[in-house]
Motif scaffolding. Structure first.
Motif, PDB file in Angstrom:
ATOM      1  N   ARG A  72       0.795  -1.225   0.000  1.00  0.00           N
ATOM      2  CA  ARG A  72       0.000   0.000   0.000  1.00  0.00           C
ATOM      3  C   ARG A  72       0.832   1.282   0.000  1.00  0.00           C
ATOM      4  O   ARG A  72       0.412   2.300  -0.573  1.00  0.00           O
ATOM      5  CB  ARG A  72      -0.978   0.001   1.185  1.00  0.00           C
ATOM      6  CG  ARG A  72      -0.321   0.210   2.542  1.00  0.00           C
ATOM      7  CD  ARG A  72      -1.276  -0.123   3.678  1.00  0.00           C
ATOM      8  NE  ARG A  72      -0.736   0.256   4.982  1.00  0.00           N
ATOM      9  CZ  ARG A  72       0.228  -0.416   5.622  1.00  0.00           C
ATOM     10  NH1 ARG A  72       0.765  -1.489   5.060  1.00  0.00           N
ATOM     11  NH2 ARG A  72       0.654  -0.009   6.804  1.00  0.00           N
ATOM     12  N   GLU A  73       2.002   1.269   0.626  1.00  0.00           N
ATOM     13  CA  GLU A  73       2.829   2.471   0.681  1.00  0.00           C
ATOM     14  C   GLU A  73       3.926   2.479  -0.392  1.00  0.00           C
ATOM     15  O   GLU A  73       4.380   3.540  -0.798  1.00  0.00           O
ATOM     16  CB  GLU A  73       3.461   2.608   2.069  1.00  0.00           C
ATOM     17  CG  GLU A  73       2.437   2.842   3.178  1.00  0.00           C
ATOM     18  CD  GLU A  73       3.084   3.008   4.538  1.00  0.00           C
ATOM     19  OE1 GLU A  73       4.330   2.892   4.625  1.00  0.00           O
ATOM     20  OE2 GLU A  73       2.355   3.248   5.513  1.00  0.00           O
ATOM     21  N   TYR A  74       4.338   1.293  -0.841  1.00  0.00           N
ATOM     22  CA  TYR A  74       5.413   1.214  -1.834  1.00  0.00           C
ATOM     23  C   TYR A  74       4.911   1.432  -3.248  1.00  0.00           C
ATOM     24  O   TYR A  74       5.496   2.207  -4.020  1.00  0.00           O
ATOM     25  CB  TYR A  74       6.107  -0.145  -1.737  1.00  0.00           C
ATOM     26  CG  TYR A  74       7.127  -0.377  -2.831  1.00  0.00           C
ATOM     27  CD1 TYR A  74       8.420   0.133  -2.719  1.00  0.00           C
ATOM     28  CD2 TYR A  74       6.801  -1.099  -3.985  1.00  0.00           C
ATOM     29  CE1 TYR A  74       9.364  -0.053  -3.724  1.00  0.00           C
ATOM     30  CE2 TYR A  74       7.737  -1.289  -4.995  1.00  0.00           C
ATOM     31  CZ  TYR A  74       9.005  -0.773  -4.856  1.00  0.00           C
ATOM     32  OH  TYR A  74       9.925  -0.968  -5.853  1.00  0.00           O
ATOM     33  N   LEU A  75       3.841   0.753  -3.623  1.00  0.00           N
ATOM     34  CA  LEU A  75       3.402   0.732  -5.018  1.00  0.00           C
ATOM     35  C   LEU A  75       2.627   1.995  -5.370  1.00  0.00           C
ATOM     36  O   LEU A  75       1.586   2.286  -4.785  1.00  0.00           O
ATOM     37  CB  LEU A  75       2.526  -0.507  -5.267  1.00  0.00           C
ATOM     38  CG  LEU A  75       2.167  -0.793  -6.718  1.00  0.00           C
ATOM     39  CD1 LEU A  75       3.405  -1.182  -7.524  1.00  0.00           C
ATOM     40  CD2 LEU A  75       1.117  -1.901  -6.803  1.00  0.00           C
ATOM     41  N   LYS A  76       3.148   2.745  -6.348  1.00  0.00           N
ATOM     42  CA  LYS A  76       2.462   3.937  -6.830  1.00  0.00           C
ATOM     43  C   LYS A  76       1.589   3.618  -8.042  1.00  0.00           C
ATOM     44  O   LYS A  76       0.696   4.390  -8.389  1.00  0.00           O
ATOM     45  CB  LYS A  76       3.487   5.018  -7.204  1.00  0.00           C
ATOM     46  CG  LYS A  76       4.421   5.398  -6.068  1.00  0.00           C
ATOM     47  CD  LYS A  76       3.673   5.799  -4.805  1.00  0.00           C
ATOM     48  CE  LYS A  76       4.644   6.146  -3.685  1.00  0.00           C
ATOM     49  NZ  LYS A  76       3.927   6.421  -2.407  1.00  0.00           N
ATOM     50  N   GLY A  77       1.862   2.496  -8.690  1.00  0.00           N
ATOM     51  CA  GLY A  77       1.072   2.068  -9.825  1.00  0.00           C
ATOM     52  C   GLY A  77      -0.220   1.394  -9.393  1.00  0.00           C
ATOM     53  O   GLY A  77      -0.609   1.425  -8.222  1.00  0.00           O
ATOM     54  N   LEU A  78      -0.867   0.746 -10.342  1.00  0.00           N
ATOM     55  CA  LEU A  78      -2.168   0.131 -10.094  1.00  0.00           C
ATOM     56  C   LEU A  78      -2.019  -1.273  -9.513  1.00  0.00           C
ATOM     57  O   LEU A  78      -1.186  -2.062  -9.964  1.00  0.00           O
ATOM     58  CB  LEU A  78      -2.954   0.051 -11.406  1.00  0.00           C
ATOM     59  CG  LEU A  78      -4.338  -0.604 -11.349  1.00  0.00           C
ATOM     60  CD1 LEU A  78      -5.277   0.172 -10.430  1.00  0.00           C
ATOM     61  CD2 LEU A  78      -4.924  -0.716 -12.749  1.00  0.00           C
ATOM     62  N   TYR A  79      -2.803  -1.562  -8.503  1.00  0.00           N
ATOM     63  CA  TYR A  79      -2.942  -2.908  -7.951  1.00  0.00           C
ATOM     64  C   TYR A  79      -4.381  -3.343  -8.179  1.00  0.00           C
ATOM     65  O   TYR A  79      -5.323  -2.565  -7.962  1.00  0.00           O
ATOM     66  CB  TYR A  79      -2.623  -2.911  -6.454  1.00  0.00           C
ATOM     67  CG  TYR A  79      -2.980  -4.196  -5.733  1.00  0.00           C
ATOM     68  CD1 TYR A  79      -2.031  -5.196  -5.518  1.00  0.00           C
ATOM     69  CD2 TYR A  79      -4.273  -4.409  -5.253  1.00  0.00           C
ATOM     70  CE1 TYR A  79      -2.360  -6.364  -4.858  1.00  0.00           C
ATOM     71  CE2 TYR A  79      -4.611  -5.583  -4.586  1.00  0.00           C
ATOM     72  CZ  TYR A  79      -3.648  -6.547  -4.398  1.00  0.00           C
ATOM     73  OH  TYR A  79      -3.980  -7.716  -3.736  1.00  0.00           O
ATOM     74  N   ILE A  80      -4.547  -4.592  -8.629  1.00  0.00           N
ATOM     75  CA  ILE A  80      -5.881  -5.150  -8.836  1.00  0.00           C
ATOM     76  C   ILE A  80      -5.982  -6.441  -8.034  1.00  0.00           C
ATOM     77  O   ILE A  80      -5.222  -7.388  -8.258  1.00  0.00           O
ATOM     78  CB  ILE A  80      -6.157  -5.436 -10.327  1.00  0.00           C
ATOM     79  CG1 ILE A  80      -6.074  -4.133 -11.130  1.00  0.00           C
ATOM     80  CG2 ILE A  80      -7.522  -6.095 -10.515  1.00  0.00           C
ATOM     81  CD1 ILE A  80      -6.146  -4.341 -12.633  1.00  0.00           C
TER      82      ILE A  80
END
Length: 242
Positions: A72-80
């Motif tokens: 949640r804090e690391y990924l700036k791209g899209l998570y699905i």
């Protein structure tokens, strides 16, 4: 495509856990417990396979959000996040606190995203509960959705690993008609699937040997600690789209 009938057992199990425990504990138990430890190991596994902040990650069988919570804090791209149990993916959506991310019910054995879309597609503890034909169909669609040089990562059970035998014995002892399927996959099957789908096997790691690089101590619910390197218990396969 119709979702296999035994998936009904997941919904039944989740409802029973929510009746017996507080929500946080029920959501952890619903995915096998060790919520933080497993999520961290999955997160570190993606990092060492090249995950970057701007990447797109599809987490098939996201459960209650073990991986999503760590990303949640690391990924700036899209998570699905995709799962067959609404209570699980809705909880994952809530605890991740990322309104830009997507969570939805699994539409059978396909991924409802465009061609060449994702950098990573994960199947943690998914193929362990599917028939071989169903696993192949999922991999076939994952190949469509993954970008060239993107990676498909999945965990699996195999008779090659002595510690997996206990799971097989438990399945033998469980005579319930609606029990959750525990499926074993051989490495020659993985090779055949990869060859037929035009995927390259980047690596296969034994489930009982430390192979995931850790940058912090990972503590399991029973107090066990992993330092330096860790493992998920299930074996890991990394595939790449040619």
């Amino acid at each position: 495509m119709k979702i296999p009938n035994f998936f009904k057992s997941y919904n039944k199990q989740t409802r029973e856990l929510l009746q017996a425990h507080d929500e946080a504990k029920a959501m952890s138990l619903a995915v096998g417990g060790h919520f933080e430890a497993v999520g961290l190991l999955e997160y570190f596994l993606l990092l060492e396979n090249g995950l970057m902040r701007e990447h797109t990650v599809i987490d098939v069988g996201c459960g209650s959000g073990r991986l999503a919570f760590q990303l949640r804090e690391y990924l700036k791209g899209l998570y699905i996040g995709i799962d067959v149990v609404p209570e699980l993916f809705r909880y994952a959506q809530r605890i991740s606190k990322r309104p830009d991310w997507k969570f939805y019910a699994a539409p059978g054995l396909t991924i409802s995203e465009p061609d060449d879309f994702a950098d990573f597609i994960c199947f943690f503890s998914v193929f362990t509960h599917l028939l071989h034909e169903e696993t192949f169909r999922y991999l076939e669609d994952a190949r469509r959705v993954i970008r060239p040089s993107g990676k498909i990562i999945f965990s699996f059970l195999e008779f090659l690993i002595p510690s997996h035998w206990d799971i097989f014995q438990s399945s033998l002892a469980d005579t319930r008609p609606d029990k959750v399927l525990n499926q074993f996959i051989s490495r020659d099957a993985i090779k055949a699937w990869a060859d037929h789908l035009g995927l390259s096997i980047i690596e296969i790691d034994d489930g009982d040997k430390p192979h995931i690089n850790l940058n912090r101590v990972v503590r399991w619910d029973d107090g066990t600690e992993m330092r330096g390197k860790g493992n998920l218990g299930q074996s890991i396969c990394v595939l790449m789209k040619k």
